[in-house]
Design a protein around this motif. Structure first.
Motif, PDB file in Angstrom:
ATOM      1  N   GLY A  63       0.779  -1.140   0.025  1.00 49.17           N
ATOM      2  CA  GLY A  63      -0.073   0.060  -0.071  1.00 49.17           C
ATOM      3  C   GLY A  63       0.758   1.146   0.004  1.00 49.17           C
ATOM      4  O   GLY A  63       2.045   1.418   0.518  1.00 49.17           O
ATOM      5  N   SER A  64       0.545   2.305  -0.559  1.00 47.12           N
ATOM      6  CA  SER A  64       1.349   3.322  -0.683  1.00 47.12           C
ATOM      7  C   SER A  64       1.192   4.699   0.190  1.00 47.12           C
ATOM      8  O   SER A  64       2.243   5.297   0.283  1.00 47.12           O
ATOM      9  CB  SER A  64       0.892   3.907  -2.037  1.00 47.12           C
ATOM     10  N   GLY A  65       0.292   4.684   1.171  1.00 45.30           N
ATOM     11  CA  GLY A  65       0.142   5.502   1.934  1.00 45.30           C
ATOM     12  C   GLY A  65      -0.671   6.602   1.438  1.00 45.30           C
ATOM     13  O   GLY A  65      -0.664   6.768   0.313  1.00 45.30           O
ATOM     14  N   GLN A  66      -1.076   7.667   2.280  1.00 45.01           N
ATOM     15  CA  GLN A  66      -1.743   8.942   1.825  1.00 45.01           C
ATOM     16  C   GLN A  66      -1.473  10.044   2.368  1.00 45.01           C
ATOM     17  O   GLN A  66      -1.005  10.159   3.594  1.00 45.01           O
ATOM     18  CB  GLN A  66      -3.342   8.547   2.148  1.00 45.01           C
ATOM     19  N   TRP A  67      -1.301  11.159   1.837  1.00 46.19           N
ATOM     20  CA  TRP A  67      -0.955  12.495   1.956  1.00 46.19           C
ATOM     21  C   TRP A  67      -2.440  13.535   2.328  1.00 46.19           C
ATOM     22  O   TRP A  67      -3.276  13.366   1.549  1.00 46.19           O
ATOM     23  CB  TRP A  67      -0.113  13.284   1.009  1.00 46.19           C
ATOM     24  N   GLN A  68      -2.347  14.113   3.170  1.00 46.45           N
ATOM     25  CA  GLN A  68      -3.597  14.993   3.514  1.00 46.45           C
ATOM     26  C   GLN A  68      -3.006  16.425   4.052  1.00 46.45           C
ATOM     27  O   GLN A  68      -2.065  16.481   5.029  1.00 46.45           O
ATOM     28  CB  GLN A  68      -4.411  14.575   4.482  1.00 46.45           C
ATOM     29  N   LEU A  69      -3.612  17.552   3.379  1.00 44.68           N
ATOM     30  CA  LEU A  69      -3.135  18.930   3.855  1.00 44.68           C
ATOM     31  C   LEU A  69      -3.988  19.436   5.147  1.00 44.68           C
ATOM     32  O   LEU A  69      -5.155  19.261   5.094  1.00 44.68           O
ATOM     33  CB  LEU A  69      -3.391  19.833   2.989  1.00 44.68           C
ATOM     34  N   LEU A  70      -3.273  19.549   6.097  1.00 39.78           N
ATOM     35  CA  LEU A  70      -4.155  19.851   7.368  1.00 39.78           C
ATOM     36  C   LEU A  70      -4.320  21.489   7.543  1.00 39.78           C
ATOM     37  O   LEU A  70      -5.350  21.937   7.882  1.00 39.78           O
ATOM     38  CB  LEU A  70      -3.379  19.433   8.602  1.00 39.78           C
ATOM     39  N   GLN A  71      -3.123  21.999   7.394  1.00 41.49           N
ATOM     40  CA  GLN A  71      -3.102  23.650   7.419  1.00 41.49           C
ATOM     41  C   GLN A  71      -2.450  24.040   6.363  1.00 41.49           C
ATOM     42  O   GLN A  71      -1.176  23.885   6.180  1.00 41.49           O
ATOM     43  CB  GLN A  71      -2.560  23.873   9.013  1.00 41.49           C
ATOM     44  N   LYS A  72      -2.736  24.994   5.534  1.00 42.49           N
ATOM     45  CA  LYS A  72      -1.941  25.761   4.505  1.00 42.49           C
ATOM     46  C   LYS A  72      -0.850  26.658   5.287  1.00 42.49           C
ATOM     47  O   LYS A  72       0.041  26.661   4.725  1.00 42.49           O
ATOM     48  CB  LYS A  72      -2.745  26.564   3.612  1.00 42.49           C
ATOM     49  N   SER A  73      -1.155  27.067   6.241  1.00 38.92           N
ATOM     50  CA  SER A  73      -0.292  27.836   7.188  1.00 38.92           C
ATOM     51  C   SER A  73      -0.544  27.907   8.573  1.00 38.92           C
ATOM     52  O   SER A  73      -1.571  28.101   9.176  1.00 38.92           O
ATOM     53  CB  SER A  73      -0.018  29.360   6.415  1.00 38.92           C
ATOM     54  N   ILE A  74       0.414  27.685   9.263  1.00 38.76           N
ATOM     55  CA  ILE A  74       0.495  27.802  10.800  1.00 38.76           C
ATOM     56  C   ILE A  74       1.058  29.182  11.230  1.00 38.76           C
ATOM     57  O   ILE A  74       1.445  29.514  12.360  1.00 38.76           O
ATOM     58  CB  ILE A  74       1.019  26.687  11.772  1.00 38.76           C
ATOM     59  N   GLY A  75       1.548  29.821  10.161  1.00 42.67           N
ATOM     60  CA  GLY A  75       2.294  31.195  10.533  1.00 42.67           C
ATOM     61  C   GLY A  75       3.730  31.172  10.648  1.00 42.67           C
ATOM     62  O   GLY A  75       4.280  32.281  10.452  1.00 42.67           O
ATOM     63  N   ILE A  76       4.149  30.056  11.342  1.00 41.82           N
ATOM     64  CA  ILE A  76       5.783  29.857  11.600  1.00 41.82           C
ATOM     65  C   ILE A  76       6.341  28.802  10.933  1.00 41.82           C
ATOM     66  O   ILE A  76       5.342  27.837  10.332  1.00 41.82           O
ATOM     67  CB  ILE A  76       5.770  29.837  13.024  1.00 41.82           C
ATOM     68  N   VAL A  77       7.650  28.570  10.672  1.00 39.64           N
ATOM     69  CA  VAL A  77       8.311  27.488  10.279  1.00 39.64           C
ATOM     70  C   VAL A  77       8.382  26.650  11.202  1.00 39.64           C
ATOM     71  O   VAL A  77       8.810  26.931  12.230  1.00 39.64           O
ATOM     72  CB  VAL A  77       9.625  27.700   9.638  1.00 39.64           C
ATOM     73  N   ALA A  78       8.046  25.282  10.907  1.00 35.96           N
ATOM     74  CA  ALA A  78       8.063  24.132  11.981  1.00 35.96           C
ATOM     75  C   ALA A  78       9.558  23.601  12.026  1.00 35.96           C
ATOM     76  O   ALA A  78       9.797  22.428  11.521  1.00 35.96           O
ATOM     77  CB  ALA A  78       7.111  23.057  11.928  1.00 35.96           C
ATOM     78  N   MET A  79      10.466  24.475  12.530  1.00 40.26           N
ATOM     79  CA  MET A  79      11.914  23.946  12.728  1.00 40.26           C
ATOM     80  C   MET A  79      12.179  22.697  13.807  1.00 40.26           C
ATOM     81  O   MET A  79      13.208  21.995  13.580  1.00 40.26           O
ATOM     82  CB  MET A  79      12.864  25.202  12.779  1.00 40.26           C
ATOM     83  N   HIS A  80      11.285  22.963  14.747  1.00 45.75           N
ATOM     84  CA  HIS A  80      11.540  22.032  16.025  1.00 45.75           C
ATOM     85  C   HIS A  80       9.920  21.700  16.416  1.00 45.75           C
ATOM     86  O   HIS A  80       9.236  22.458  16.488  1.00 45.75           O
ATOM     87  CB  HIS A  80      12.205  22.825  17.059  1.00 45.75           C
ATOM     88  N   MET A  81       9.733  20.286  16.715  1.00 47.03           N
ATOM     89  CA  MET A  81       8.556  19.950  17.161  1.00 47.03           C
ATOM     90  C   MET A  81       8.630  18.732  18.063  1.00 47.03           C
ATOM     91  O   MET A  81       9.683  17.946  18.206  1.00 47.03           O
ATOM     92  CB  MET A  81       7.851  19.211  15.855  1.00 47.03           C
ATOM     93  N   GLN A  82       7.799  18.747  19.264  1.00 43.91           N
ATOM     94  CA  GLN A  82       7.563  17.866  20.001  1.00 43.91           C
ATOM     95  C   GLN A  82       6.142  17.388  20.589  1.00 43.91           C
ATOM     96  O   GLN A  82       5.366  18.256  20.959  1.00 43.91           O
ATOM     97  CB  GLN A  82       8.352  18.381  21.474  1.00 43.91           C
TER      98      GLN A  82
END
Length: 589
Positions: A63-82
């Protein structure tokens, strides 16, 4: 023949996942798939061979997996996430990018005379993203948090360390709640930390290793005796390349004996941090090319498994993939020549008396740098994001690699990789990825520019968040997917405790020999490395059918020591026939 292949792909797509699992399993595929094969599979095998075959070294796609856009913009660049235990994700970029696309609430502004770009900034550079509601709220940062490191404390507080300029010795904490915000502790570190790596320790502290021009490590929180101490680590001097470094954001993992495996550039050691002593030096990685920033490969500790009757964990393996050849950073910076990324992964059993690296080639011989390696709930490794040439750094990456890979650690060499469905969005320098409780992988970020830059560039600043759903989330597996009924999410457990787990399986058929529990420490992700990422595989016992045909109960024993699982919050999944449940939170104390 081509038209026939296209026809077959279109018509058979709804059934291809199930059929390929049942009838095209290779001898090296999972035991479940092998057992499910039946003699009457010949027809379907011939049928599916008409479809275009996958590239060499890749297993047949389930199976190939699926992509979905959740937010076109959160206003900042997600350089770090937890990911936090409230199912929210803490995200931040840097304060010297200029003005972000998200205003701070209530007219609040940041005033910083030491800031190099905007001294009065009324925009946010951090957000808390709520996974369930797909919403986010701005958070306030006073000092520069750029290219920093972090880990989550026992109580679920994110403890972030260092950054740039006036933020390089600051400790910042964030405890998730509806109105909580960052707290900053100026001078909380002994020395400046920029591009360092953090790791949780069995006693609840975290160790902070390295950083630019810091050939040492320190601990946080600090006791009175260690308040000002940074401990020398000559290994970091030995692994520094002139003009390139290639040992920033070193790969650090807690070994099953309590020592720390530290990989920097192309070398690795075991460090006994309690004695400030190197107790083992490993062979150089084959090829001698660097794998750490700015070469920027990635690494994981392969899930730990108990292989003894007393549920002890005695073996540990590390997998390192991709990166850029030595000199790639200098070539990109000085000559605008973009050298192809490394095509290899290298794996080593760090608990062996005489360990050696085993090298594998990624599918199609295509290299990847700046990729993220994440442990999936079923113990497989997802490799996602990145570039095919160049280096990490401003404008130095080219040839985005859009298709994720899955690496199957338990398969034999030569059949461990699978190519999945590609995204349409390049995720280059300063992109991130993180697993969430429902099994999706959230992907965000990408900014190879000194500031926010959305036009007239090869790779514009990317503010969107996407979700990638791996193949195990496809509807074809709904009947075998377990649903955890008990314990409830948020349950506290002790070390070595026997825990009853109850699951519902829609089909009413549970293959007892193909059930296991995985326990995952959600990592802090930045610069293609997921700090503190750790998974333990627990084998169930006393599996019984209870309360109706679809309900089952079994027992698992939690890890017996904080050396195996440092105290704190973990995600617990039940995996049935390689298909994971949605996770629940547990706190191991």
């Amino acid at each position: 023949m081509i038209l026939h292949s296209i026809f077959m792909m279109v018509i058979l797509r709804p059934y291809y996942l199930t059929i390929s699992l049942l009838f095209l399993a290779s001898p090296n595929s999972s035991s479940y798939v092998n057992k499910m094969r039946q003699p009457f599979s010949i027809f379907f095998t011939i049928l599916l061979l008409a479809v275009t075959l996958p590239p060499p070294c890749a297993v047949v796609s389930a199976g190939s997996g699926q992509w979905q856009l959740l937010q076109k913009s959160i206003g900042i660049v997600a350089m770090h996430m937890q990911l936090l235990h409230t199912d929210t994700i803490l995200i931040f970029d840097r304060t010297d990018f200029g003005l972000s696309n998200l205003s701070l609430p209530g007219g609040r502004c940041r005033h910083d005379p030491n800031e190099r770009v905007v001294k009065t900034d009324c925009t946010a550079h951090s957000v808390e993203y709520d996974v369930a509601s797909n919403t986010f709220r701005p958070l306030f940062l006073q000092t520069n948090i750029w290219c920093s490191s972090a880990s989550v404390a026992v109580d679920g507080t994110l403890v972030q360390t260092g950054g740039f300029n006036d933020g390089d010795r600051v400790v910042r904490t964030f405890f998730p709640c509806a109105t909580c915000d960052w707290k900053e502790i100026p001078g909380g570190l002994a020395v400046r930390r920029w591009y360092a790596t953090n790791h949780k320790l069995p006693d609840g502290r975290q160790i902070i290793v390295g950083g630019r021009r810091q050939f040492n490590y320190e601990f946080y929180p600090k006791s009175y005796a260690t308040a000002k101490n940074a401990y020398s680590l000559p290994f970091l001097v030995q692994t520094t390349d002139l003009f390139e470094e290639n040992n920033l954001y070193p790969f650090v993992f807690l070994n099953v004996d309590g020592t720390l495996f530290i990989f920097a550039n192309n070398k690795a050691i075991l460090l006994d941090y309690t004695k400030n002593a190197v107790v083992k030096t490993f062979p150089n990685i084959p090829g001698n090319d660097p794998r750490c920033y700015p070469s920027t490969g990635s690494a994981v500790l392969i899930p730990l498994r108990s292989k003894t009757p007393d549920f002890s964990f005695t073996e540990a393996e590390v997998l390192i993939c991709g990166g850029a050849p030595r000199g790639a950073y200098t070539q990109a910076k000085r000559k605008h020549t973009f050298i192809g990324a490394l095509t290899t992964c290298a794996r080593i059993k760090i608990t062996d008396p005489n360990p050696t690296w085993v090298v594998e080639t990624m599918p199609g011989g295509k290299g990847r740098l700046m990729g993220d390696m994440l442990l999936l709930p079923n113990g497989n490794v997802l490799i996602i994001n990145g570039a095919g040439s160049g280096s990490a750094g401003w404008e130095y990456g080219r040839d985005p690699v859009l298709a994720p890979l899955v690496y199957y650690p338990d398969n034999n060499p030569g059949s461990r990789f699978e190519i999945l469905n590609a995204s349409n969005t390049p995720r280059m320098y300063h992109s991130t990825a993180i697993l969430v409780r429902d099994g999706r992988v959230l992907v965000a970020g990408s900014n190879p520019h000194v500031g926010y830059n959305f036009s007239h560039v090869i790779f514009p600043t990317e503010l969107s968040i996407e979700a990638f759903s791996p193949p195990y989330l496809e509807a074809a597996f709904q009947n075998v997917r377990p649903r955890i009924v008990g314990p409830v999410s948020g349950t506290r457990v002790a070390y070595g405790q026997t825990v009853k787990v109850r699951v519902d399986v829609a089909s009413g058929s549970l293959v007892r020999s193909l059930v296991r529990v995985t326990v995952l420490a959600p990592p802090f992700n930045t610069h293609s490395f997921s700090m503190n990422q750790r998974m333990l595989v627990l084998e169930p016992s006393n599996v019984t059918n209870v309360d109706g045909p679809t309900m089952f109960e079994f027992e698992v024993t939690t890890p017996g020591s904080p050396v195996l699982a440092p105290p704190g919050f973990y995600l617990l999944f039940v995996v049935h026939q390689e298909i994971p449940s949605e996770g629940i939170w547990i706190q191991i104390l």
